[in-house]
Motif scaffolding. Structure first.
Motif, PDB file in Angstrom:
ATOM      1  N   ALA A 155       0.829  -1.204   0.000  1.00  0.00           N
ATOM      2  CA  ALA A 155       0.000   0.000   0.000  1.00  0.00           C
ATOM      3  C   ALA A 155       0.865   1.257   0.000  1.00  0.00           C
ATOM      4  O   ALA A 155       0.571   2.237  -0.702  1.00  0.00           O
ATOM      5  N   VAL A 156       1.960   1.228   0.761  1.00  0.00           N
ATOM      6  CA  VAL A 156       2.869   2.380   0.807  1.00  0.00           C
ATOM      7  C   VAL A 156       3.549   2.577  -0.539  1.00  0.00           C
ATOM      8  O   VAL A 156       3.642   3.702  -1.055  1.00  0.00           O
ATOM      9  N   VAL A 157       4.035   1.480  -1.145  1.00  0.00           N
ATOM     10  CA  VAL A 157       4.682   1.577  -2.455  1.00  0.00           C
ATOM     11  C   VAL A 157       3.733   2.214  -3.468  1.00  0.00           C
ATOM     12  O   VAL A 157       4.103   3.139  -4.210  1.00  0.00           O
ATOM     13  N   SER A 158       2.482   1.723  -3.487  1.00  0.00           N
ATOM     14  CA  SER A 158       1.533   2.223  -4.481  1.00  0.00           C
ATOM     15  C   SER A 158       1.153   3.669  -4.220  1.00  0.00           C
ATOM     16  O   SER A 158       1.062   4.477  -5.154  1.00  0.00           O
ATOM     17  N   TYR A 159       0.963   4.042  -2.937  1.00  0.00           N
ATOM     18  CA  TYR A 159       0.592   5.430  -2.649  1.00  0.00           C
ATOM     19  C   TYR A 159       1.702   6.399  -3.045  1.00  0.00           C
ATOM     20  O   TYR A 159       1.457   7.416  -3.710  1.00  0.00           O
ATOM     21  N   VAL A 160       2.930   6.110  -2.620  1.00  0.00           N
ATOM     22  CA  VAL A 160       4.027   7.035  -2.916  1.00  0.00           C
ATOM     23  C   VAL A 160       4.292   7.078  -4.415  1.00  0.00           C
ATOM     24  O   VAL A 160       4.651   8.120  -4.964  1.00  0.00           O
ATOM     25  N   ALA A 161       4.078   5.943  -5.095  1.00  0.00           N
ATOM     26  CA  ALA A 161       4.192   5.946  -6.554  1.00  0.00           C
ATOM     27  C   ALA A 161       3.174   6.905  -7.160  1.00  0.00           C
ATOM     28  O   ALA A 161       3.498   7.690  -8.063  1.00  0.00           O
ATOM     29  N   VAL A 162       1.933   6.866  -6.664  1.00  0.00           N
ATOM     30  CA  VAL A 162       0.912   7.790  -7.153  1.00  0.00           C
ATOM     31  C   VAL A 162       1.330   9.233  -6.896  1.00  0.00           C
ATOM     32  O   VAL A 162       1.284  10.089  -7.795  1.00  0.00           O
ATOM     33  N   GLU A 163       1.767   9.502  -5.679  1.00  0.00           N
ATOM     34  CA  GLU A 163       2.138  10.876  -5.314  1.00  0.00           C
ATOM     35  C   GLU A 163       3.205  11.432  -6.246  1.00  0.00           C
ATOM     36  O   GLU A 163       3.093  12.556  -6.743  1.00  0.00           O
ATOM     37  N   GLY A 215      -0.964   4.862 -17.902  1.00  0.00           N
ATOM     38  CA  GLY A 215      -0.022   4.477 -16.852  1.00  0.00           C
ATOM     39  C   GLY A 215      -0.412   5.045 -15.503  1.00  0.00           C
ATOM     40  O   GLY A 215      -0.405   4.338 -14.480  1.00  0.00           O
ATOM     41  N   MET A 216      -0.788   6.322 -15.473  1.00  0.00           N
ATOM     42  CA  MET A 216      -1.174   6.947 -14.208  1.00  0.00           C
ATOM     43  C   MET A 216      -2.471   6.353 -13.673  1.00  0.00           C
ATOM     44  O   MET A 216      -2.625   6.144 -12.463  1.00  0.00           O
ATOM     45  N   LEU A 217      -3.412   6.063 -14.565  1.00  0.00           N
ATOM     46  CA  LEU A 217      -4.651   5.423 -14.133  1.00  0.00           C
ATOM     47  C   LEU A 217      -4.366   4.049 -13.525  1.00  0.00           C
ATOM     48  O   LEU A 217      -4.946   3.674 -12.496  1.00  0.00           O
ATOM     49  N   LEU A 218      -3.455   3.304 -14.123  1.00  0.00           N
ATOM     50  CA  LEU A 218      -3.122   1.975 -13.632  1.00  0.00           C
ATOM     51  C   LEU A 218      -2.504   2.044 -12.230  1.00  0.00           C
ATOM     52  O   LEU A 218      -2.830   1.232 -11.350  1.00  0.00           O
ATOM     53  N   VAL A 219      -1.625   3.019 -12.002  1.00  0.00           N
ATOM     54  CA  VAL A 219      -0.986   3.146 -10.696  1.00  0.00           C
ATOM     55  C   VAL A 219      -2.019   3.518  -9.628  1.00  0.00           C
ATOM     56  O   VAL A 219      -1.990   3.001  -8.507  1.00  0.00           O
ATOM     57  N   VAL A 220      -2.948   4.416  -9.956  1.00  0.00           N
ATOM     58  CA  VAL A 220      -3.987   4.789  -8.992  1.00  0.00           C
ATOM     59  C   VAL A 220      -4.874   3.578  -8.690  1.00  0.00           C
ATOM     60  O   VAL A 220      -5.248   3.334  -7.532  1.00  0.00           O
ATOM     61  N   SER A 271       8.677   5.820  -4.684  1.00  0.00           N
ATOM     62  CA  SER A 271       8.966   7.187  -5.123  1.00  0.00           C
ATOM     63  C   SER A 271      10.073   7.271  -6.165  1.00  0.00           C
ATOM     64  O   SER A 271      10.271   8.335  -6.750  1.00  0.00           O
ATOM     65  N   ASN A 272      10.764   6.162  -6.400  1.00  0.00           N
ATOM     66  CA  ASN A 272      11.890   6.226  -7.329  1.00  0.00           C
ATOM     67  C   ASN A 272      11.807   5.218  -8.470  1.00  0.00           C
ATOM     68  O   ASN A 272      11.942   5.590  -9.633  1.00  0.00           O
ATOM     69  N   LEU A 273      11.591   3.953  -8.164  1.00  0.00           N
ATOM     70  CA  LEU A 273      11.587   2.964  -9.232  1.00  0.00           C
ATOM     71  C   LEU A 273      10.386   3.120 -10.158  1.00  0.00           C
ATOM     72  O   LEU A 273      10.512   2.977 -11.385  1.00  0.00           O
ATOM     73  N   VAL A 332      -5.969  11.676  -1.807  1.00  0.00           N
ATOM     74  CA  VAL A 332      -4.979  10.721  -1.292  1.00  0.00           C
ATOM     75  C   VAL A 332      -4.199  11.267  -0.096  1.00  0.00           C
ATOM     76  O   VAL A 332      -3.400  10.537   0.498  1.00  0.00           O
ATOM     77  N   ALA A 333      -4.454  12.516   0.296  1.00  0.00           N
ATOM     78  CA  ALA A 333      -3.630  13.194   1.288  1.00  0.00           C
ATOM     79  C   ALA A 333      -3.456  12.445   2.609  1.00  0.00           C
ATOM     80  O   ALA A 333      -2.349  12.389   3.151  1.00  0.00           O
ATOM     81  N   PRO A 334      -4.505  11.864   3.207  1.00  0.00           N
ATOM     82  CA  PRO A 334      -4.320  11.230   4.524  1.00  0.00           C
ATOM     83  C   PRO A 334      -3.613   9.876   4.476  1.00  0.00           C
ATOM     84  O   PRO A 334      -3.436   9.240   5.513  1.00  0.00           O
ATOM     85  N   THR A 335      -3.193   9.428   3.315  1.00  0.00           N
ATOM     86  CA  THR A 335      -2.720   8.052   3.180  1.00  0.00           C
ATOM     87  C   THR A 335      -1.465   7.777   3.995  1.00  0.00           C
ATOM     88  O   THR A 335      -1.427   6.837   4.803  1.00  0.00           O
ATOM     89  N   PHE A 336      -0.420   8.556   3.802  1.00  0.00           N
ATOM     90  CA  PHE A 336       0.842   8.226   4.469  1.00  0.00           C
ATOM     91  C   PHE A 336       0.731   8.319   5.990  1.00  0.00           C
ATOM     92  O   PHE A 336       1.191   7.405   6.683  1.00  0.00           O
ATOM     93  N   PRO A 337       0.149   9.394   6.565  1.00  0.00           N
ATOM     94  CA  PRO A 337      -0.002   9.402   8.031  1.00  0.00           C
ATOM     95  C   PRO A 337      -0.806   8.217   8.553  1.00  0.00           C
ATOM     96  O   PRO A 337      -0.497   7.679   9.618  1.00  0.00           O
ATOM     97  N   THR A 338      -1.826   7.796   7.806  1.00  0.00           N
ATOM     98  CA  THR A 338      -2.636   6.658   8.242  1.00  0.00           C
ATOM     99  C   THR A 338      -1.805   5.375   8.257  1.00  0.00           C
ATOM    100  O   THR A 338      -1.832   4.600   9.225  1.00  0.00           O
ATOM    101  N   LEU A 339      -1.051   5.138   7.196  1.00  0.00           N
ATOM    102  CA  LEU A 339      -0.229   3.933   7.135  1.00  0.00           C
ATOM    103  C   LEU A 339       0.931   3.992   8.128  1.00  0.00           C
ATOM    104  O   LEU A 339       1.331   2.968   8.694  1.00  0.00           O
TER     105      LEU A 339
END
Length: 359
Positions: free
Chosen positions: A200-208, A338-343, A320-322, A289-296
């Motif tokens: 979940a963290v990988v996917s959220y930060v990828a979206v961000e 691509g962006m739709l798929l990541v979200v 955030s990098n790969l 998506v804003a509350p995602t990282f603090p929640t996780l």
């Protein structure tokens, strides 16, 4: 505390805020300058090296940050590394200098992000409200840096950010030793939930980072004015900052369930990329998506413990990098799907984590 101790605590609080400001600024600036780097240096898929080298630096920084017995002098040195990296970008005459700077930036950002989140909780004895307020500095940095990069020559913009990083290093001088925190949660539940948390963290930060780095490039592909694109990128980070502040209590009532609902809203916004006249609505993604990282972050600390936070930041570094590095290889026309798929991936991971945690 006596007046001297209060003064020290206030200085370190502002230093933590400025350190997180720099994390947001460095993350958001890339989206505004990629087209300018392409124009000046004639690079294309080679841009992936920026994200790859930033990732390598971030992995090293997380490894060091999670094992530091003391923050002094490592935390101010991390901000100095950021300052040197930013100055190198401002002065380099070739793209290789930007790639080398990415390594320094990744190292500095990882250490600063890890300890600038932990330090306020220790200074104010676990008061989460203080951490949320300090974290708004991340959004402020992310809002201002795209405007800075399109309002000034990009080299001047990076020079300004280098000076801010040096100011943060001065404020964080003599930051106290990192305090150990007890492990939390049973050993059985985290073993089942931790992989889903990390995905979940990988996917959220990828979206961000994908949205902030490549929405501008895609909108320019659609024919949007570059300055208007810079404003939209800043609005994306405004939405993220406001959402983290305004949605906090709403999400806190039922964190993962309500976060899943917000992510579904983000998925609907991502569909606007396919309609050129509506693509400018992408800043709304930041709000949902804003509350995602603090929640996780809170979920990991509660059910996994302090040791699990290092894994959380490793996962964030991957996202955030790969993932943005892979997007740098895509043709512009493929950015929207691509962006739709990541979200959609983020929605799926959050939903699975919610259902598993409920079970």
């Amino acid at each position: 505390m006596n007046p001297l101790e209060n003064s020290l605590r206030l200085r370190l609080t502002w230093g933590s805020a400025l350190g997180l400001f720099m994390t947001g600024a460095i993350s958001a600036a890339v989206g505004a300058v990629i087209p300018q780097w392409q124009a000046e240096f004639g690079v294309g898929p080679e841009l992936a090296w920026y994200f790859n080298l930033f990732f390598v630096g971030a992995l090293l920084g997380i490894f060091l940050a999670s094992r530091m017995r003391r923050r002094h002098p490592w935390l101010p040195l991390a901000l100095l590394a950021e300052g040197l990296g930013l100055l190198l970008i401002a002065l380099t005459p070739w793209m290789g200098g930007v790639f080398g700077a990415a390594l320094l930036l990744g190292l500095g950002v990882a250490v600063a992000n890890f300890h600038c989140n932990a330090l306020p909780l220790e200074l104010y004895r676990g008061q989460l409200a203080v951490l949320y307020r300090v974290n708004t500095a991340f959004g402020v940095g992310a809002v201002l840096s795209p405007l800075l990069m399109v309002g000034l020559p990009w080299r001047v913009g990076y020079g300004v950010l280098a000076l801010v990083a040096l100011a943060a290093a001065a404020l964080l001088w003599r930051a106290p030793a990192a305090q150990p925190r007890p492990e939390a949660g049973s050993p059985k539940r985290p073993s089942a939930l931790l992989p889903l948390v990390l995905l979940a963290v990988v996917s959220y930060v990828a979206v961000e980072l994908v949205v902030s780095s490549f929405s501008g490039l895609y909108l320019r592909h659609l024919g949007y004015d570059p300055r208007w694109v810079g404003v939209l990128l800043s609005l994306y980070w405004v939405g993220l900052t406001l959402g983290r502040w305004l949605l906090a209590e709403f999400v806190a009532a039922r964190p993962l369930a309500r976060l899943t609902g917000l992510h579904l809203g983000a998925l609907l916004v991502a569909l606007c990329y396919f309609v050129p006249s509506l693509a400018w609505l992408f800043p709304l993604l930041g709000f949902w998506v804003a509350p995602t990282f603090p929640t996780l972050y809170a979920f990991t600390e509660r059910y996994v413990g302090y040791g699990g936070l290092a894994l959380l930041f490793y996962a964030a570094a991957v996202g955030s990098n790969l993932i943005p590095a892979a997007f740098a290889l895509l043709p512009k026309a493929a950015l929207a799907p691509g962006m739709l798929l990541v979200v959609a991936w983020m929605v799926g991971m959050t939903y699975l984590l919610w259902r598993k945690s409920e079970a």
